[in-house]
Design a protein around this motif. Structure first.
Motif: not given
Ligand SMILES: [Zn+2]
Length: 296
Positions: A159, A170, A172, A177
């Motif tokens: 990430h 995402c 994250c 990322c």
């Molecule tokens: Zn990510």
């Protein structure tokens, strides 16, 4: 005999090595983590038992490579995304009780990396392996040893930010990322969203179609950013590119990158990008080598 097991989201691969580290046998069978840890322990024990029976050997130890997050000390796998049903249980403890041999657990990128390094004539001092498949895995070896963060934590680089555009957020919390742009899952998704087509069909077009070439250059840029960041920090002699979409990256993305690396990294030492050579067997081979080494 030394057994190595590579646990993936859909299948497990197992390899037996003899006392001279020669592969004797391999097997592949479904993971079915959703059926629970106990059922998995039954399956793994049965499969290894059959392989031992066929080879006439006795098991000395078992090494396991598995996608994280996991705790290599307790043997607990905490990966509800790709291995639902395994979380909260110690796989090493259960298999140790069943097989009555030492059982070791390691991040699967580390076992694949070990498998690749072992097959080289001259192992590099510093090396990195990146695996691109459902997600993006990473293994870093410095002075020939696995690099871990304090507390034994595995460094996850999936990430890290990359300087390209991305449409979908995402999990994250970022859009651009590495994993959200360059994992097999992301490339397939974006190929469908942007062209209603397969990645192979888009990447093959290369210079003949402006928009498709833009898509390819975007992937080149994402890998360049990640490789440059890692090279500047760790000074690896090689970065090994593996995983389920290795062939795609090797054919359409890496050639552009190798030229860029030649020009950009002279002050940090030369980093070469090389494709993984052991393919899908690197993980179980490396896991078996880990079992072999720990026993001696
Ligand atoms: Zn990510």
């Amino acid at each position: 005999m030394y057994a190595g097991l590579d646990i993936g989201g859909t299948s497990m691969k197992c390899m037996l090595l003899d006392a001279e580290k020669h592969p004797i046998d391999t097997a592949s069978f479904p993971t079915c983590s959703i059926d629970g840890m106990e059922r998995a322990v039954d399956t793994i024990s049965e499969e290894i038992g059959t392989m031992l029976k066929n080879s006439g050997g006795v098991l000395c130890s078992l090494g396991i490579g598995c996608s994280g997050p996991l705790n290599i000390k307790t043997g607990v796998i905490e990966n509800p995304y790709t291995l639902p049903g395994f979380e909260g249980h110690s796989l090493t403890m259960a298999l140790r009780e069943r097989l009555q041999v030492p059982v070791l657990l390691e991040n699967d990128a580390n076992t694949a990396h070990l498998g690749e390094i072992e097959s080289m004539d001259t192992p590099p001092g510093n090396s990195i392996m990146l695996t691109f498949g459902t997600g993006v895995g990473c293994s870093i070896r410095l002075d020939g040893k696995i690099f871990r963060l304090p507390g034994g934590v595995h460094p996850e680089i999936g990430h890290i930010p990359v300087g390209v555009d991305a449409d979908i957020l995402c999990y994250c919390g970022k859009t651009a990322c590495l994993e959200n742009v360059l994992s097999g899952t992301a490339i397939n998704r974006d190929a469908q969203l942007r062209f209603a087509s397969s990645p192979e069909e888009i990447l093959q077009a290369q210079g003949s179609d402006k928009e498709k070439e833009k898509f390819r250059k975007r992937l080149v840029k994402a890998l360049t950013d990640a490789v440059l960041s890692l090279s500047i920090i760790f000074h690896p002699q090689i970065i090994i590119i593996g995983g389920g979409i290795e062939d795609l990256l090797v054919e359409y993305i890496i050639p552009d990158l190798s030229c860029l690396l030649e020009r950009l990294l002279s002050t940090y030492g030369k980093t070469r990008l090389i494709p993984a050579r052991k393919g899908s067997l690197a993980g179980c081979y490396g896991a078996a080598l880990m079992a072999y080494t720990e026993e001696r």
